[in-house]
Design a protein around this motif. Structure first.
Motif, PDB file in Angstrom:
ATOM      1  N   TYR A  68       6.909 102.626 186.042  1.00  0.00           N
ATOM      2  CA  TYR A  68       5.445 103.047 186.455  1.00  0.00           C
ATOM      3  C   TYR A  68       4.643 103.202 185.328  1.00  0.00           C
ATOM      4  CZ  TYR A  68       7.738 103.470 191.139  1.00  0.00           C
ATOM      5  OH  TYR A  68       8.445 103.143 192.099  1.00  0.00           O
ATOM      6  N   ARG A  69       5.179 103.301 183.981  1.00  0.00           N
ATOM      7  CA  ARG A  69       4.123 103.386 183.048  1.00  0.00           C
ATOM      8  C   ARG A  69       4.111 101.819 182.112  1.00  0.00           C
ATOM      9  NH1 ARG A  69       7.579 107.780 182.213  1.00  0.00           N
ATOM     10  NH2 ARG A  69       8.910 106.953 180.264  1.00  0.00           N
ATOM     11  N   GLU A  70       3.426 102.056 181.060  1.00  0.00           N
ATOM     12  CA  GLU A  70       3.338 100.588 180.460  1.00  0.00           C
ATOM     13  C   GLU A  70       4.842  99.873 180.036  1.00  0.00           C
ATOM     14  OE1 GLU A  70       1.115  98.590 176.425  1.00  0.00           O
ATOM     15  OE2 GLU A  70       1.416 100.880 176.741  1.00  0.00           O
ATOM     16  N   PHE A  71       4.982  98.937 180.545  1.00  0.00           N
ATOM     17  CA  PHE A  71       6.246  98.221 180.091  1.00  0.00           C
ATOM     18  C   PHE A  71       6.032  96.990 179.337  1.00  0.00           C
ATOM     19  CE2 PHE A  71       9.730  95.138 181.639  1.00  0.00           C
ATOM     20  CZ  PHE A  71      10.649  95.966 181.176  1.00  0.00           C
ATOM     21  N   ARG A  72       6.814  96.959 178.427  1.00  0.00           N
ATOM     22  CA  ARG A  72       6.766  95.445 177.627  1.00  0.00           C
ATOM     23  C   ARG A  72       8.300  95.034 177.327  1.00  0.00           C
ATOM     24  NH1 ARG A  72       2.782  97.431 172.500  1.00  0.00           N
ATOM     25  NH2 ARG A  72       1.011  97.632 173.658  1.00  0.00           N
TER      26      ARG A  72
END
Length: 338
Positions: A68-72
């Motif tokens: 749910y946070r930034e995902f790379r």
């Protein structure tokens, strides 16, 4: 990790269980099979058989929540390669050498098979499964964002597991089902469900009596079958696995609840310290146990009960000492991936 201070407590509890499980398994060989002492220790050993599903449940929860946070994806895979793939390959090599020193057994032609299924040493299958889970979890990211009804997670955990069981029973395509990540779908689906309901966790955790009931039912069905297997008797594999899935998934939830409670207790510093080095303890402790078993001048003369405690404490303390030392000299990342 920074959002869940209890994670290290959970890992600390789980690694205490792992070491106790393996030490009790070693001492089962010291007792006459079927004796009251053997039955007691065997019951303890089989009851302490939930660590792998619990660790996978925790991984699914923590990584699922992180989606749910930034995902790379590239950064995620790089992190998993450092924290899982590198220590798995390195310690597979170390234990292959250790096994050769210990028993003289080495079969180069079986290396691909051993690495694929985590069979370089008996406990390394967990890292093989954890690697598979790391590759699988990003596929669930879209599902988590849709936040489907809990029934879909139940279908994933129960339906997916039953489908896999009966397919494998018919076609025998898994030589080691316990080394395949989908064998643990109930615990993984439970972790993903909780990750998708972070704002409702306090209400969900109030369902612990239901989880306790499932644990009781699961253990009541699983334990007699597990004891029969230890005695070389034939059992119904479906009943064995079904009760085991119920028991271990329920235990993962109860461990989740216990870790959150103990995170506010005086035991937190000790358990969190163990949890911080849980992978290091997991990797090293079987070697400690085997060396103590191979050279029994100490602590066997102390007798079974004192020797058991000595094994347990040394299997925790020596890996902790090594992990702390390597951390202090800056070599931990090269040896343990962290």
């Amino acid at each position: 990790m920074e959002r869940f201070s209890w994670v290290e407590v959970f890992r600390g509890l789980a690694i205490l269980e792992v070491v106790l499980h393996h030490v009790s398994g070693r001492f089962l060989r010291e007792l006459p099979q079927g004796s009251p002492e053997w039955l007691f220790l065997a019951a303890v050993n089989r009851t302490l058989h939930f660590a792998v599903p619990a660790f996978l449940f925790l991984t699914a929860f923590v990584i699922g929540a992180s989606f749910y946070r930034e995902f790379r994806l590239g950064r995620y895979l790089e992190n998993r390669a450092l924290r899982l793939l590198w220590p798995y390959l390195l310690w597979s090599g170390i234990y292959l050498l250790f096994r050769y020193w210990d028993t003289g057994a080495f079969q180069p032609e079986r290396l691909p098979h051993q690495l694929l299924w985590g069979k370089a040493y008996f406990h390394l299958y967990f890292l093989a499964v954890a690697l598979q889970l790391a590759l699988l979890l990003p596929l669930f990211r879209p599902l988590l964002f849709r936040r489907p009804h809990g029934a879909w997670f139940l279908l994933l955990g129960v339906g997916g597991t039953l489908a896999l069981y009966f397919l494998n029973r018919a076609y025998r395509f898994l030589p080691y089902p316990g080394s395949f990540v989908l064998w643990y779908l109930p615990a993984i689906a439970l972790g993903l469900y909780l990750a998708s309901r972070l704002e409702r966790l306090p209400q969900i955790l109030r369902l612990w009596p239901l989880s306790l009931l499932l644990v009781g039912v699961g253990l009541g069905g699983y334990l007699p079958l597990a004891l029969a297997v230890l005695q070389g008797l034939r059992v119904d594999t479906f009943h064995y696995q079904a009760f085991h899935w119920i028991y271990t998934s329920g235990m993962a939830f109860l461990l989740f609840l216990l870790a959150r409670r103990l995170d506010q207790s005086r035991l937190r510093p000790f358990l969190a310290f163990l949890g911080r080095y849980s992978l290091q303890i997991y990797l090293v402790h079987p070697m400690v146990v085997r060396l103590l078993e191979k050279y029994p001048d100490f602590p066997e003369p102390l007798g079974l009960k004192p020797a058991f405690l000595a094994y347990y404490l040394l299997a925790l303390a020596l890996p902790l000492f090594l992990a702390h030392f390597l951390s202090r000299v800056g070599a931990s990342r090269w040896v343990f991936g962290r």
